[in-house]
Write a protein that holds these residues in place. Structure first.
Motif, PDB file in Angstrom:
ATOM      1  N   ARG A 330       0.836  -1.214   0.000  1.00 48.40           N
ATOM      2  CA  ARG A 330       0.000   0.000   0.000  1.00 48.40           C
ATOM      3  C   ARG A 330       0.869   1.262   0.000  1.00 48.40           C
ATOM      4  N   GLY A 331       2.177   1.113   0.139  1.00 47.18           N
ATOM      5  CA  GLY A 331       3.064   2.267   0.159  1.00 47.18           C
ATOM      6  C   GLY A 331       3.120   2.973   1.494  1.00 47.18           C
ATOM      7  N   GLU A 332       2.742   2.294   2.572  1.00 50.19           N
ATOM      8  CA  GLU A 332       2.719   2.900   3.912  1.00 50.19           C
ATOM      9  C   GLU A 332       4.103   2.778   4.551  1.00 50.19           C
ATOM     10  N   ALA A 333       5.016   3.642   4.089  1.00 46.55           N
ATOM     11  CA  ALA A 333       6.430   3.516   4.450  1.00 46.55           C
ATOM     12  C   ALA A 333       6.662   3.618   5.967  1.00 46.55           C
ATOM     13  N   LYS A 334       6.031   4.607   6.617  1.00 51.13           N
ATOM     14  CA  LYS A 334       6.283   4.798   8.047  1.00 51.13           C
ATOM     15  C   LYS A 334       5.763   3.606   8.863  1.00 51.13           C
ATOM     16  N   ALA A 335       4.579   3.087   8.478  1.00 49.13           N
ATOM     17  CA  ALA A 335       4.037   1.931   9.194  1.00 49.13           C
ATOM     18  C   ALA A 335       4.955   0.716   9.040  1.00 49.13           C
ATOM     19  N   VAL A 336       5.539   0.552   7.855  1.00 51.78           N
ATOM     20  CA  VAL A 336       6.456  -0.567   7.623  1.00 51.78           C
ATOM     21  C   VAL A 336       7.676  -0.451   8.526  1.00 51.78           C
ATOM     22  N   VAL A 337       8.277   0.735   8.568  1.00 54.83           N
ATOM     23  CA  VAL A 337       9.480   0.926   9.390  1.00 54.83           C
ATOM     24  C   VAL A 337       9.150   0.754  10.879  1.00 54.83           C
ATOM     25  N   ASP A 338       8.008   1.285  11.306  1.00 56.52           N
ATOM     26  CA  ASP A 338       7.609   1.113  12.715  1.00 56.52           C
ATOM     27  C   ASP A 338       7.426  -0.374  13.052  1.00 56.52           C
ATOM     28  N   GLY A 339       6.798  -1.114  12.130  1.00 53.40           N
ATOM     29  CA  GLY A 339       6.581  -2.538  12.361  1.00 53.40           C
ATOM     30  C   GLY A 339       7.884  -3.326  12.380  1.00 53.40           C
TER      31      GLY A 339
END
Length: 458
Positions: A330-339
């Motif tokens: 989905r392109g949710e870069a910040k959520a990916v890095v947080d996860g």
């Protein structure tokens, strides 16, 4: 070599002896390279000299790792899985030799086989069989397999452990670290060190045939009567001998070398699905992905062998992996890095730009950005070059990531599986497979198909 330095199965067991053999591999390569320079100066064509050097080096690797068995041979098998990542001019002469390590190695003499059976099954071991072929049909890192007929008439595979293999194994893995650095320089981006750590941690389990029998029973029960998979039943286990039902089929290495595209595709999809589904169905992950452990059966099922290396996952694969996959697409870069940070893939001290992290990761997900994708050696080499060039920003980004210990075996299986899918050049609907079998990934089918470039550029 003195008799004291060899095991009862003619396996060198002294650390000094085994270490000398392993150390001779890179020295031999260097020596042949020097000799090659001399031949070229003498007027011999460079291409012919190079081919000779590579062929002789491949032969030495197979002969040495196969004779030592134990950890040395296991390293060779692991290397053969990753050959798809190596540049074609480098790997071509080695491919056939490395594949041999997936299927076979120099066997033990019959007298040693009989000694092992007598020690573990008792002096009347021959009464358990109506037939027993003393010639091994396959050899692996810590044992070899014989075909036999059990007393009730069933065809069986009899796996025996090499005498002295356990004592030699841990020492080998330390010595092999030298080779790991050698081959690590040829495979930029591959975490050879993590692979070695994993091997050390699991080696004790692989020597325990009672534990292997328990694991195989669990897989056989989970996949009983399955239309796509076949796991042979355990017939008997005692000490360092394991007897299981025999299955006939085409080794995956032969499918890789000779199979038509339809067979390659089916083998690839089933191979991928087995690794995805088994943690949920059996609570365990088959953690030895090299092609020698898989067979395409005449009825179209995938036969699975050798359950010595198993990752015990009673809760299945952590659902967070499926969630992170959806966030990335989905392109949710910040959520990916947080996860990733929450799972330990990024240490608290690391400050990584989310967009840069997503741009690094998305090309690895290319197989699930389209309805159907065909894996290939060229694709895998391109990924290796993309992250392995020190001049590339991706190289420094990759150095920021950590590998949490609890993901070590999962990492090995996923990486190894991609290597095998690239060897198969298998095409398939990989996103649909993940949505069906990977916990936390069921929402993947609701995400529009977009290329990595489209996701990053939105």
């Amino acid at each position: 070599m003195s008799e004291a330095s060899r095991g009862p199965g003619d396996i060198p067991i002294r650390a000094v002896t085994r270490g000398a053999k392993l150390a001779a591999l890179p020295l031999g390569m260097a020596g042949r390279a020097t000799l090659g320079i001399g031949k070229r100066i003498g007027g011999k064509p460079a291409e012919k000299v190079t081919a000779e050097i590579q062929q002789r080096t491949a032969e030495q690797i197979f002969k040495t790792l196969g004779e030592l068995k134990g950890g040395a041979m296991k390293f060779g098998q692991a290397l053969s899985v990753f050959e798809a990542a190596l540049p074609e001019p480098v790997i071509a002469p080695y491919r056939a030799t490395l594949v041999k390590l997936q299927e076979a190695a120099p066997p033990l003499p019959a007298r040693v086989v009989h000694d092992v059976l007598r020690t573990n099954l008792g002096p009347d071991w021959q009464d358990l069989f109506t037939e027993f072929d003393a010639k091994a049909v396959a050899a692996a890192s810590v044992g070899q397999v014989h075909r036999a007929t059990w007393s009730d008439g069933r065809d069986v595979a009899v796996k025996i452990q090499y005498p002295g293999a356990g004592e030699a194994l841990l020492g080998d893995l330390n010595q092999i670290s030298r080779l790991a650095r050698l081959f690590g320089s040829m495979v930029p981006g591959l975490d050879i060190k993590a692979l070695m750590v994993e091997l050390k941690e699991r080696v004790a389990e692989e020597l325990d045939y009672a534990l292997e029998a328990d694991s195989q029973r669990a897989f056989a029960a989970a996949f009983a009567d399955d239309p796509d998979f076949c796991v042979p039943q355990v017939v008997h286990q005692a000490g360092n001998v394991l007897v299981t039902e025999w299955i006939d089929g085409t080794p995956l290495s032969k499918v890789i070398a000779e199979g038509d595209q339809e067979t390659r595709n089916r083998a690839g999809v089933l191979y991928h699905r087995f690794h995805l589904a088994s943690p949920t169905r059996a609570g365990k992950l088959h953690a030895d992905p090299h092609p020698g452990n898989f067979r395409m059966l005449p009825d179209g099922r995938l036969g699975v062998l050798d359950f010595g290396a198993v990752n015990h996952l009673p809760e299945g694969v952590p659902p967070v992996i499926g969630v992170l996959l959806q966030q990335a697409l989905r392109g949710e870069a910040k959520a990916v890095v947080d996860g990733l940070r929450a799972e330990g893939f990024l240490k608290p001290s690391i400050d990584l730009d989310p967009d840069r992290a997503l741009a690094y990761l998305l090309p690895f997900l290319e197989p699930v950005t389209v309805p159907e994708f065909q894996f290939s050696r060229a694709w895998l080499r391109a990924q290796g070059q993309r992250i392995g060039d020190p001049r590339s920003p991706n190289y420094s980004t990759g150095l920021q990531f950590n590998l949490p210990p609890r993901y070590l075996l999962l990492h090995r299986v996923w990486l190894g599986s991609i290597g095998v899918l690239c060897q198969l050049e298998a095409a398939g609907p990989w996103r649909e497979e993940l949505a069906a079998w990977l916990p936390g990934a069921d929402g993947l089918t609701d995400i529009p198909y977009r290329t990595p470039e489209e996701i990053v550029g939105e």
